[in-house]
Design a protein around this motif. Sequence first.
Motif, PDB file in Angstrom:
ATOM      1  N   GLY A 248       0.824  -1.204   0.000  1.00  0.00           N
ATOM      2  CA  GLY A 248       0.000   0.000   0.000  1.00  0.00           C
ATOM      3  C   GLY A 248       0.857   1.251   0.000  1.00  0.00           C
ATOM      4  N   GLU A 249       0.456   2.236   0.745  1.00  0.00           N
ATOM      5  CA  GLU A 249       1.164   3.516   0.801  1.00  0.00           C
ATOM      6  C   GLU A 249       2.174   3.513   1.945  1.00  0.00           C
ATOM      7  N   GLY A 250       3.153   2.643   1.826  1.00  0.00           N
ATOM      8  CA  GLY A 250       4.226   2.604   2.805  1.00  0.00           C
ATOM      9  C   GLY A 250       3.900   1.897   4.096  1.00  0.00           C
ATOM     10  N   ARG A 251       2.804   1.146   4.136  1.00  0.00           N
ATOM     11  CA  ARG A 251       2.493   0.400   5.350  1.00  0.00           C
ATOM     12  C   ARG A 251       3.435  -0.802   5.480  1.00  0.00           C
ATOM     13  N   ILE A 252       3.821  -1.086   6.715  1.00  0.00           N
ATOM     14  CA  ILE A 252       4.704  -2.219   6.983  1.00  0.00           C
ATOM     15  C   ILE A 252       3.996  -3.169   7.939  1.00  0.00           C
ATOM     16  N   PHE A 253       3.964  -4.447   7.572  1.00  0.00           N
ATOM     17  CA  PHE A 253       3.362  -5.478   8.400  1.00  0.00           C
ATOM     18  C   PHE A 253       4.434  -6.480   8.791  1.00  0.00           C
ATOM     19  N   GLU A 254       4.383  -6.917  10.040  1.00  0.00           N
ATOM     20  CA  GLU A 254       5.240  -8.013  10.470  1.00  0.00           C
ATOM     21  C   GLU A 254       4.423  -9.299  10.483  1.00  0.00           C
ATOM     22  N   VAL A 255       4.874 -10.274   9.702  1.00  0.00           N
ATOM     23  CA  VAL A 255       4.257 -11.602   9.693  1.00  0.00           C
ATOM     24  C   VAL A 255       5.209 -12.523  10.443  1.00  0.00           C
ATOM     25  N   ASN A 256       4.801 -12.933  11.625  1.00  0.00           N
ATOM     26  CA  ASN A 256       5.643 -13.779  12.461  1.00  0.00           C
ATOM     27  C   ASN A 256       4.864 -15.055  12.759  1.00  0.00           C
ATOM     28  N   GLY A 257       5.045 -16.059  11.904  1.00  0.00           N
ATOM     29  CA  GLY A 257       4.223 -17.253  12.001  1.00  0.00           C
ATOM     30  C   GLY A 257       2.776 -16.877  11.741  1.00  0.00           C
ATOM     31  N   PRO A 258       1.848 -17.273  12.609  1.00  0.00           N
ATOM     32  CA  PRO A 258       0.434 -16.960  12.380  1.00  0.00           C
ATOM     33  C   PRO A 258       0.053 -15.528  12.756  1.00  0.00           C
ATOM     34  N   ILE A 260       0.016 -11.549  12.556  1.00  0.00           N
ATOM     35  CA  ILE A 260       0.226 -10.444  11.619  1.00  0.00           C
ATOM     36  C   ILE A 260      -0.052  -9.143  12.359  1.00  0.00           C
ATOM     37  N   THR A 261       0.944  -8.259  12.417  1.00  0.00           N
ATOM     38  CA  THR A 261       0.777  -6.982  13.096  1.00  0.00           C
ATOM     39  C   THR A 261       1.291  -5.862  12.216  1.00  0.00           C
ATOM     40  N   LYS A 262       0.628  -4.724  12.328  1.00  0.00           N
ATOM     41  CA  LYS A 262       1.081  -3.544  11.590  1.00  0.00           C
ATOM     42  C   LYS A 262       2.170  -2.865  12.385  1.00  0.00           C
ATOM     43  N   VAL A 263       3.276  -2.552  11.728  1.00  0.00           N
ATOM     44  CA  VAL A 263       4.403  -1.904  12.388  1.00  0.00           C
ATOM     45  C   VAL A 263       4.154  -0.410  12.402  1.00  0.00           C
ATOM     46  N   GLU A 264       4.101   0.178  13.589  1.00  0.00           N
ATOM     47  CA  GLU A 264       3.917   1.619  13.704  1.00  0.00           C
ATOM     48  C   GLU A 264       5.238   2.314  13.358  1.00  0.00           C
ATOM     49  N   GLN A 265       5.128   3.324  12.502  1.00  0.00           N
ATOM     50  CA  GLN A 265       6.325   4.023  12.058  1.00  0.00           C
ATOM     51  C   GLN A 265       6.509   5.311  12.867  1.00  0.00           C
TER      52      GLN A 265
END
Length: 265
Positions: A248-258, A260-265
Amino acid sequence: MRIAALVAAALLGALAAPALAQRAPDPVPIEEWPLEKISAMGQAIYRQDVAAWVATDAVMALWASTPPPADMAGWIVVDEGEAQRVRFVRQHGGTLKSAFDVVVRDGRAGPVEVVSDGTLSAEEKAGFLARQTAISNIGHLRCSQNLNTVVLDDPDSDGWLVWLLTSTTDANIVPMGGHYRFRISADGSTVLRRDMLSNSCLNMPRRQSDDQGRPVALAVSQIVSQGPVETHVFLSLQNRMPIYVIAGEGRIFEVNGPEITKVEQ
């Protein structure tokens, strides 16, 4: 800062890879799913992939001394709650039958069962046909000679979800690109939708490591969706490492096994 540096380094390495030297086609947006479904499907893909893998090893060990039937046609995986039954299918007199069954529990294969009357149910036949229908309709992006397949009930319809997954025999490579998702009709005969889950081939080396030499994470830019997809969950589980997805527009997600979290910048 550590996450930002890791993401930047991983993306620079990916963009320098020869596989991306040629201009990729314009991205085609895929069907978007909620994060909860992405996580659930990624876990289900991983579970079935492991079952097919260990069951195949068990059957191949049997075939080392006894040649397989000449009419073997593939396999299906039947969910039995805590276990999964992998049925190795043959075409016998124009009818699909199981020749060998292997029950897998907790990622471990039980004994190979030689089946005397392995007639498949109507649902099992439809699932097998759905797999074949997807294979017959693969798109232009093919990133490996061999593809792994996963067939699951679609939780949102009466049809099937089928994945064709890029495979590798190199333990130091994570095949991030070239995976397909299909929606197939309930009878297994018709492709209702085909989604290419990446826009190019991308084999990522497991180079990033901590002070003890263990892999830390990978990062990838996702341009066909606004967030991660189920193959990111599958690959994170398979490789036991986080995957950071920029979408998307620079969104970063951490996928750690099951998870999924959005990384706050």
